[in-house]
Design a protein around this motif. Structure first.
Motif, short mmCIF file in Angstrom:
data_model
loop_
_atom_site.label_atom_id
_atom_site.label_comp_id
_atom_site.label_asym_id
_atom_site.label_seq_id
_atom_site.Cartn_x
_atom_site.Cartn_y
_atom_site.Cartn_z
N GLN A 71 0.36 -10.04 -23.92
CA GLN A 71 -0.95 -10.58 -24.33
C GLN A 71 -1.63 -11.35 -23.22
O GLN A 71 -2.36 -12.30 -23.47
CB GLN A 71 -0.81 -11.47 -25.58
N ILE A 72 -1.37 -10.96 -21.97
CA ILE A 72 -2.06 -11.55 -20.82
C ILE A 72 -3.15 -10.58 -20.41
O ILE A 72 -2.88 -9.45 -20.02
CB ILE A 72 -1.08 -11.80 -19.65
N ARG A 73 -4.39 -11.01 -20.54
CA ARG A 73 -5.53 -10.14 -20.25
C ARG A 73 -6.14 -10.43 -18.87
O ARG A 73 -6.91 -9.64 -18.37
CB ARG A 73 -6.61 -10.29 -21.33
N ASP A 74 -5.80 -11.56 -18.31
CA ASP A 74 -6.36 -11.94 -17.01
C ASP A 74 -5.38 -11.58 -15.90
O ASP A 74 -4.57 -12.40 -15.48
CB ASP A 74 -6.67 -13.44 -17.00
N TYR A 75 -5.42 -10.32 -15.49
CA TYR A 75 -4.58 -9.91 -14.37
C TYR A 75 -5.45 -9.14 -13.38
O TYR A 75 -6.39 -8.47 -13.74
CB TYR A 75 -3.37 -9.08 -14.81
N ARG A 76 -5.10 -9.31 -12.10
CA ARG A 76 -5.88 -8.70 -11.02
C ARG A 76 -4.93 -8.09 -9.99
O ARG A 76 -3.82 -8.56 -9.82
CB ARG A 76 -6.75 -9.75 -10.33
N VAL A 77 -5.44 -7.06 -9.31
CA VAL A 77 -4.69 -6.45 -8.23
C VAL A 77 -5.30 -6.97 -6.93
O VAL A 77 -6.50 -6.84 -6.71
CB VAL A 77 -4.76 -4.91 -8.29
N ALA A 78 -4.47 -7.56 -6.09
CA ALA A 78 -4.94 -8.12 -4.82
C ALA A 78 -5.09 -7.01 -3.79
O ALA A 78 -4.21 -6.15 -3.65
CB ALA A 78 -3.97 -9.18 -4.32
N VAL A 79 -6.21 -7.03 -3.09
CA VAL A 79 -6.47 -6.08 -2.00
C VAL A 79 -7.07 -6.84 -0.83
O VAL A 79 -7.54 -7.96 -0.97
CB VAL A 79 -7.43 -4.95 -2.43
N VAL A 80 -7.06 -6.21 0.33
CA VAL A 80 -7.69 -6.76 1.52
C VAL A 80 -9.00 -6.02 1.71
O VAL A 80 -9.01 -4.78 1.73
CB VAL A 80 -6.78 -6.60 2.76
N LYS A 82 2.53 3.72 -9.83
CA LYS A 82 3.18 3.57 -11.13
C LYS A 82 3.81 2.19 -11.29
O LYS A 82 3.88 1.67 -12.40
CB LYS A 82 4.23 4.67 -11.35
N TYR A 83 4.23 1.56 -10.20
CA TYR A 83 4.81 0.23 -10.30
C TYR A 83 3.74 -0.81 -10.63
O TYR A 83 3.97 -1.72 -11.44
CB TYR A 83 5.54 -0.15 -9.01
N VAL A 84 2.58 -0.67 -10.02
CA VAL A 84 1.47 -1.57 -10.32
C VAL A 84 1.03 -1.37 -11.77
O VAL A 84 0.80 -2.33 -12.51
CB VAL A 84 0.29 -1.34 -9.34
N ALA A 85 0.92 -0.10 -12.19
CA ALA A 85 0.53 0.21 -13.56
C ALA A 85 1.56 -0.34 -14.56
O ALA A 85 1.20 -0.77 -15.66
CB ALA A 85 0.36 1.71 -13.74
N ARG A 86 2.83 -0.32 -14.19
CA ARG A 86 3.87 -0.83 -15.08
C ARG A 86 3.72 -2.33 -15.28
O ARG A 86 3.89 -2.84 -16.39
CB ARG A 86 5.26 -0.49 -14.51
N GLU A 140 0.81 -1.21 0.00
CA GLU A 140 0.00 0.00 0.00
C GLU A 140 0.85 1.27 0.00
O GLU A 140 0.38 2.33 -0.39
CB GLU A 140 -0.97 0.00 1.17
N LYS A 141 2.11 1.16 0.38
CA LYS A 141 2.99 2.33 0.38
C LYS A 141 3.76 2.48 -0.93
O LYS A 141 4.45 3.47 -1.13
CB LYS A 141 3.97 2.24 1.55
N ALA A 142 3.65 1.51 -1.81
CA ALA A 142 4.33 1.58 -3.10
C ALA A 142 3.58 2.54 -4.01
O ALA A 142 2.36 2.66 -3.95
CB ALA A 142 4.39 0.19 -3.75
#
Length: 135
Positions: free
Chosen positions: A116-125, A103-107, A98-100
C-alpha cells in the motif's frame, strides 16, 4: 504619573489575556488532565515526513537497503513494516543499475503496491548531467 498609568494598563491587559487562555483550557478539557508525560530522547514530531526508503538493485538483480543485501521476501517485509509505521506517507526510491533487467525494478514496484505504498519513484540520471553525478 504617565509611566505609572502605562504600567497599570499593561498589567491589566496581561492578566485579562492570561485569564482568558486559562478559561478556554478549562472549558475544552485541555487543562484538566493531570498527567506526567514520558520523556523520549529520539522522539520526532509528527509533522515531519518519514525518511525515504532507498532500494538499490545491482546489475545481477540483488536488492540492497541501507547497505544490507536482502532477498525479495525480506524487501517485501521491510516495505510492509514501513507502510505500517507511516501509513499513506512512506515514499520509496528505486535505484536500479542500467544493466539490471527491468523485471527486478518492476518486482519492487509490485511489492510497493502490495504494501500500500503509492509514492515510489525510479531514480535516473538526466541525459545532460555529468556521468559522475549519480543521485
Amino acid at each position: 504619573m504617565t509611566p505609572m498609568i502605562d504600567c497599570v494598563f499593561q498589567l491589566l491587559l496581561f492578566f485579562l489575556v492570561a485569564s482568558h487562555f486559562e478559561e478556554e483550557a478549562k472549558v475544552s478539557g485541555e487543562g484538566s488532565l493531570e498527567a506526567n508525560l514520558p520523556e523520549a530522547a529520539a522522539a520526532m514530531p509528527m509533522v515531519m515526513r518519514p525518511r525515504e526508503l532507498i532500494i538499490n538493485i545491482n546489475a545481477r538483480g540483488e536488492f540492497y537497503i541501507g547497505g544490507d543485501r536482502l532477498t525479495e521476501a525480506e524487501v517485501g517485509q521491510r516495505l510492509q513494516r514501513a507502510s505500517v509505521d507511516n501509513p499513506g506517507r512512506q515514499s520509496v526510491i528505486i535505484r536500479g543499475d542500467e544493466k539490471a533487467d527491468w523485471k527486478y525494478v518492476a518486482r519492487i514496484m509490485s511489492l510497493c503496491n502490495q504494501a500500500q505504498i503509492r509514492d515510489y519513484r525510479v531514480a535516473v540520471v538526466p541525459e545532460n548531467a555529468p556521468s559522475s553525478s549519480v543521485p
